[in-house]
Scaffold this motif. Structure first.
Motif, PDB file in Angstrom:
ATOM      1  N   GLN A   1       0.820  -1.207   0.000  1.00 28.75           N
ATOM      2  CA  GLN A   1       0.000   0.000   0.000  1.00 28.75           C
ATOM      3  C   GLN A   1       0.854   1.256   0.000  1.00 28.75           C
ATOM      4  O   GLN A   1       0.573   2.220  -0.720  1.00 28.75           O
ATOM      5  CB  GLN A   1      -0.942   0.013   1.203  1.00 28.75           C
ATOM      6  N   VAL A   2       1.901   1.272   0.793  1.00 23.14           N
ATOM      7  CA  VAL A   2       2.795   2.429   0.853  1.00 23.14           C
ATOM      8  C   VAL A   2       3.478   2.638  -0.496  1.00 23.14           C
ATOM      9  O   VAL A   2       3.573   3.768  -0.988  1.00 23.14           O
ATOM     10  CB  VAL A   2       3.833   2.269   1.986  1.00 23.14           C
ATOM     11  N   GLN A   3       3.930   1.560  -1.119  1.00 18.17           N
ATOM     12  CA  GLN A   3       4.555   1.672  -2.435  1.00 18.17           C
ATOM     13  C   GLN A   3       3.563   2.197  -3.463  1.00 18.17           C
ATOM     14  O   GLN A   3       3.915   3.021  -4.311  1.00 18.17           O
ATOM     15  CB  GLN A   3       5.116   0.326  -2.880  1.00 18.17           C
ATOM     16  N   GLY A   4       2.321   1.768  -3.385  1.00 17.24           N
ATOM     17  CA  GLY A   4       1.290   2.256  -4.292  1.00 17.24           C
ATOM     18  C   GLY A   4       1.043   3.739  -4.110  1.00 17.24           C
ATOM     19  O   GLY A   4       0.910   4.485  -5.088  1.00 17.24           O
ATOM     20  N   MET A   5       0.994   4.191  -2.865  1.00 18.54           N
ATOM     21  CA  MET A   5       0.791   5.620  -2.597  1.00 18.54           C
ATOM     22  C   MET A   5       1.974   6.447  -3.083  1.00 18.54           C
ATOM     23  O   MET A   5       1.804   7.532  -3.642  1.00 18.54           O
ATOM     24  CB  MET A   5       0.564   5.852  -1.106  1.00 18.54           C
ATOM     25  N   GLN A   6       3.183   5.944  -2.878  1.00 25.01           N
ATOM     26  CA  GLN A   6       4.369   6.662  -3.336  1.00 25.01           C
ATOM     27  C   GLN A   6       4.409   6.768  -4.849  1.00 25.01           C
ATOM     28  O   GLN A   6       4.729   7.829  -5.393  1.00 25.01           O
ATOM     29  CB  GLN A   6       5.639   5.988  -2.816  1.00 25.01           C
ATOM     30  N   SER A   7       4.084   5.706  -5.543  1.00 26.68           N
ATOM     31  CA  SER A   7       4.093   5.759  -7.002  1.00 26.68           C
ATOM     32  C   SER A   7       2.994   6.685  -7.512  1.00 26.68           C
ATOM     33  O   SER A   7       3.198   7.435  -8.465  1.00 26.68           O
ATOM     34  CB  SER A   7       3.952   4.364  -7.608  1.00 26.68           C
ATOM     35  N   SER A   8       1.836   6.686  -6.859  1.00 28.37           N
ATOM     36  CA  SER A   8       0.749   7.592  -7.232  1.00 28.37           C
ATOM     37  C   SER A   8       1.173   9.045  -7.021  1.00 28.37           C
ATOM     38  O   SER A   8       0.894   9.919  -7.853  1.00 28.37           O
ATOM     39  CB  SER A   8      -0.491   7.289  -6.404  1.00 28.37           C
ATOM     40  N   GLN A   9       1.862   9.303  -5.936  1.00 29.09           N
ATOM     41  CA  GLN A   9       2.349  10.657  -5.653  1.00 29.09           C
ATOM     42  C   GLN A   9       3.332  11.103  -6.721  1.00 29.09           C
ATOM     43  O   GLN A   9       3.271  12.228  -7.199  1.00 29.09           O
ATOM     44  CB  GLN A   9       2.992  10.693  -4.263  1.00 29.09           C
ATOM     45  N   GLN A  10       4.229  10.218  -7.120  1.00 27.51           N
ATOM     46  CA  GLN A  10       5.214  10.562  -8.152  1.00 27.51           C
ATOM     47  C   GLN A  10       4.534  10.831  -9.490  1.00 27.51           C
ATOM     48  O   GLN A  10       4.929  11.740 -10.217  1.00 27.51           O
ATOM     49  CB  GLN A  10       6.243   9.440  -8.313  1.00 27.51           C
ATOM     50  N   ARG A  11       3.509  10.049  -9.838  1.00 25.70           N
ATOM     51  CA  ARG A  11       2.815  10.232 -11.116  1.00 25.70           C
ATOM     52  C   ARG A  11       2.038  11.540 -11.159  1.00 25.70           C
ATOM     53  O   ARG A  11       1.985  12.209 -12.187  1.00 25.70           O
ATOM     54  CB  ARG A  11       1.841   9.081 -11.358  1.00 25.70           C
ATOM     55  N   ASN A  12       1.418  11.922 -10.047  1.00 25.50           N
ATOM     56  CA  ASN A  12       0.513  13.075 -10.040  1.00 25.50           C
ATOM     57  C   ASN A  12       1.135  14.355  -9.521  1.00 25.50           C
ATOM     58  O   ASN A  12       0.464  15.381  -9.479  1.00 25.50           O
ATOM     59  CB  ASN A  12      -0.734  12.737  -9.218  1.00 25.50           C
ATOM     60  N   ARG A  13       2.378  14.314  -9.153  1.00 29.30           N
ATOM     61  CA  ARG A  13       3.021  15.465  -8.521  1.00 29.30           C
ATOM     62  C   ARG A  13       3.011  16.696  -9.417  1.00 29.30           C
ATOM     63  O   ARG A  13       2.599  17.780  -8.998  1.00 29.30           O
ATOM     64  CB  ARG A  13       4.451  15.087  -8.152  1.00 29.30           C
ATOM     65  N   GLU A  14       3.458  16.555 -10.643  1.00 26.28           N
ATOM     66  CA  GLU A  14       3.555  17.708 -11.552  1.00 26.28           C
ATOM     67  C   GLU A  14       2.173  18.294 -11.852  1.00 26.28           C
ATOM     68  O   GLU A  14       2.004  19.511 -11.895  1.00 26.28           O
ATOM     69  CB  GLU A  14       4.261  17.300 -12.844  1.00 26.28           C
ATOM     70  N   ARG A  15       1.186  17.451 -12.061  1.00 26.45           N
ATOM     71  CA  ARG A  15      -0.164  17.923 -12.371  1.00 26.45           C
ATOM     72  C   ARG A  15      -0.747  18.716 -11.210  1.00 26.45           C
ATOM     73  O   ARG A  15      -1.333  19.787 -11.398  1.00 26.45           O
ATOM     74  CB  ARG A  15      -1.062  16.731 -12.693  1.00 26.45           C
ATOM     75  N   VAL A  16      -0.566  18.228  -9.990  1.00 27.52           N
ATOM     76  CA  VAL A  16      -1.088  18.911  -8.812  1.00 27.52           C
ATOM     77  C   VAL A  16      -0.373  20.244  -8.603  1.00 27.52           C
ATOM     78  O   VAL A  16      -1.013  21.262  -8.308  1.00 27.52           O
ATOM     79  CB  VAL A  16      -0.968  18.016  -7.555  1.00 27.52           C
ATOM     80  N   LEU A  17       0.935  20.256  -8.775  1.00 30.48           N
ATOM     81  CA  LEU A  17       1.679  21.517  -8.644  1.00 30.48           C
ATOM     82  C   LEU A  17       1.214  22.530  -9.675  1.00 30.48           C
ATOM     83  O   LEU A  17       1.059  23.720  -9.366  1.00 30.48           O
ATOM     84  CB  LEU A  17       3.176  21.271  -8.769  1.00 30.48           C
TER      85      LEU A  17
END
Length: 77
Positions: free
Chosen positions: A39-55
């Motif tokens: 679950q933690v790995q899934g959240m980290q990968s999701s954060q990396q994928r969506n980081r630029e879009r959210v910023l």
């Protein structure tokens, strides 16, 4: 001697049951830990994928200033 032998047999039964119970608890904790890591790995990968879009969205909202008069503002003469 019979009493001592009976006691040893019961002690061995108790030890085997205790090992079976503790072994299953050890497996459960390992499974829970593994699921948590996934679950933690899934959240980290999701954060990396969506980081630029959210910023980009945040910066767009902060930098897009549209000045306007508040509806409650009264002009007095």
């Amino acid at each position: 001697m019979e009493v001592e032998q009976y006691r040893r047999e019961r002690e061995q039964e108790f030890q085997s049951k205790q090992q079976a119970a503790m072994g299953s608890q050890g497996n459960l904790s390992a499974e829970v830990e593994q699921a948590t890591r996934r679950q933690v790995q899934g959240m980290q990968s999701s954060q990396q994928r969506n980081r630029e879009r959210v910023l980009a969205q945040l910066l767009g909202m902060v930098c897009d200033v549209r000045p306007q008069v508040h509806p409650n503002y009264r002009i007095t003469v």
